[in-house]
Scaffold this motif. Structure first.
Motif, short mmCIF file in Angstrom:
data_model
loop_
_atom_site.label_atom_id
_atom_site.label_comp_id
_atom_site.label_asym_id
_atom_site.label_seq_id
_atom_site.Cartn_x
_atom_site.Cartn_y
_atom_site.Cartn_z
N ARG A 193 -5.84 1.05 0.52
CA ARG A 193 -4.79 1.73 -0.21
C ARG A 193 -4.17 0.78 -1.24
NH1 ARG A 193 -0.80 2.93 3.59
NH2 ARG A 193 -2.10 4.53 4.47
N ARG B 103 -7.66 0.47 6.23
CA ARG B 103 -7.05 1.52 5.42
C ARG B 103 -5.90 1.01 4.56
NH1 ARG B 103 -3.36 6.28 6.57
NH2 ARG B 103 -3.97 7.76 4.96
N ALA B 104 -5.01 0.22 5.13
CA ALA B 104 -3.87 -0.28 4.36
C ALA B 104 -4.34 -1.16 3.20
CB ALA B 104 -2.92 -1.06 5.27
N LEU C 128 -8.22 7.82 2.23
CA LEU C 128 -6.89 7.23 2.07
C LEU C 128 -5.82 8.32 1.98
CD1 LEU C 128 -7.59 4.30 -0.39
CD2 LEU C 128 -7.33 4.21 2.10
N ALA C 129 -6.19 9.47 1.45
CA ALA C 129 -5.22 10.56 1.31
C ALA C 129 -4.92 11.24 2.64
CB ALA C 129 -5.74 11.59 0.31
N THR D 126 -13.67 7.22 -0.23
CA THR D 126 -12.58 6.29 0.08
C THR D 126 -11.24 6.91 -0.30
OG1 THR D 126 -14.01 4.36 -0.21
CG2 THR D 126 -11.63 4.00 -0.41
N TYR D 127 -11.15 7.46 -1.52
CA TYR D 127 -9.92 8.11 -1.96
C TYR D 127 -9.52 9.24 -1.02
CZ TYR D 127 -10.04 5.80 -6.55
OH TYR D 127 -10.05 4.89 -7.56
N GLY E 223 -4.24 1.20 -5.30
CA GLY E 223 -2.97 1.18 -6.03
C GLY E 223 -2.95 0.14 -7.12
N GLY F 250 0.80 -1.21 0.00
CA GLY F 250 0.00 0.00 0.00
C GLY F 250 0.84 1.27 0.00
N ARG F 251 1.97 1.25 0.67
CA ARG F 251 2.83 2.44 0.76
C ARG F 251 3.77 2.59 -0.43
NH1 ARG F 251 2.67 4.71 5.83
NH2 ARG F 251 1.83 3.39 7.46
#
Length: 191
Positions: free
Chosen positions: A108, A104-105, A168-169, A164-165, A112, A28-29
């Protein structure tokens, strides 16, 4: 003294969970392609060899993570059939928001993957597409009839995706809850 079968199973499960938790965070990162098995093993606190023992390739970790997310979505939908129709839309929106906030992860990672150009990921997503479509069909069976216009359901899904976007931001759970409330009560003014 040797470990019992139950102790071995608990250790095995703990290692697998550590691998999956490390992978979902790193994927995710950093993205799938930029994450190595060595980085996953290091984050999980295990050896790279042990990571490969449980998952023969990085793609098998991703497949397991995707299946876990599909299962979470299925579990979210199951109880909705028992909710009275007049309460179902609110329950669905709130459960979707809770799923996003609590994962969340993983969310994300899923976002992605939508933009991944890796051929192996594209192939895996193509294989997962039938399950995802069945999930959306079930969602529409439960929620779609509550709308007078067929496009309203799709607009609501896009609005949920937008929330959601945004979440996540910036990880602002209060803003997510306010957005969900606004979706359910479009006549309300923001405080």
């Amino acid at each position: 003294m040797a470990r019992s079968s139950a102790q071995n199973q608990a250790l095995r499960q703990s290692s697998i969970e550590a691998i999956l938790n490390a992978a979902v965070d790193l994927f995710g990162r950093q993205g799938y392609q930029a994450t190595s098995m060595a980085a996953i093993a290091e984050r999980a606190g295990i050896s790279k060899g042990l990571a490969y023992h449980y998952f023969p390739a990085k793609l098998s970790i991703l497949a397991s993570l995707l299946e876990t997310q599909q299962q979470r979505f299925r579990e979210m939908l199951e109880p909705l059939a028992a909710v009275p129709p007049e309460q179902r839309l609110a329950a669905w929106v709130l459960q979707t928001g809770e799923l996003v906030a609590n994962n969340r992860a993983a969310m994300r990672l899923l976002v992605g993957l939508l933009f991944s150009e890796t051929p192996e990921v594209a192939q895996l997503l193509a294989q997962q597409k039938a399950q995802a479509q069945a999930q959306m069909d079930r969602e529409f069976q439960l929620i779609g009839p509550l709308f007078q216009q067929p496009g309203d359901f799709l607009r609501l899904r896009w609005a949920l995706l937008g929330l959601t976007y945004e979440f996540l931001a910036d990880a602002d759970e209060q803003a997510l809850q306010q957005g969900l409330t606004q979706l359910l009560n479009p006549g309300l003014k923001e405080p």
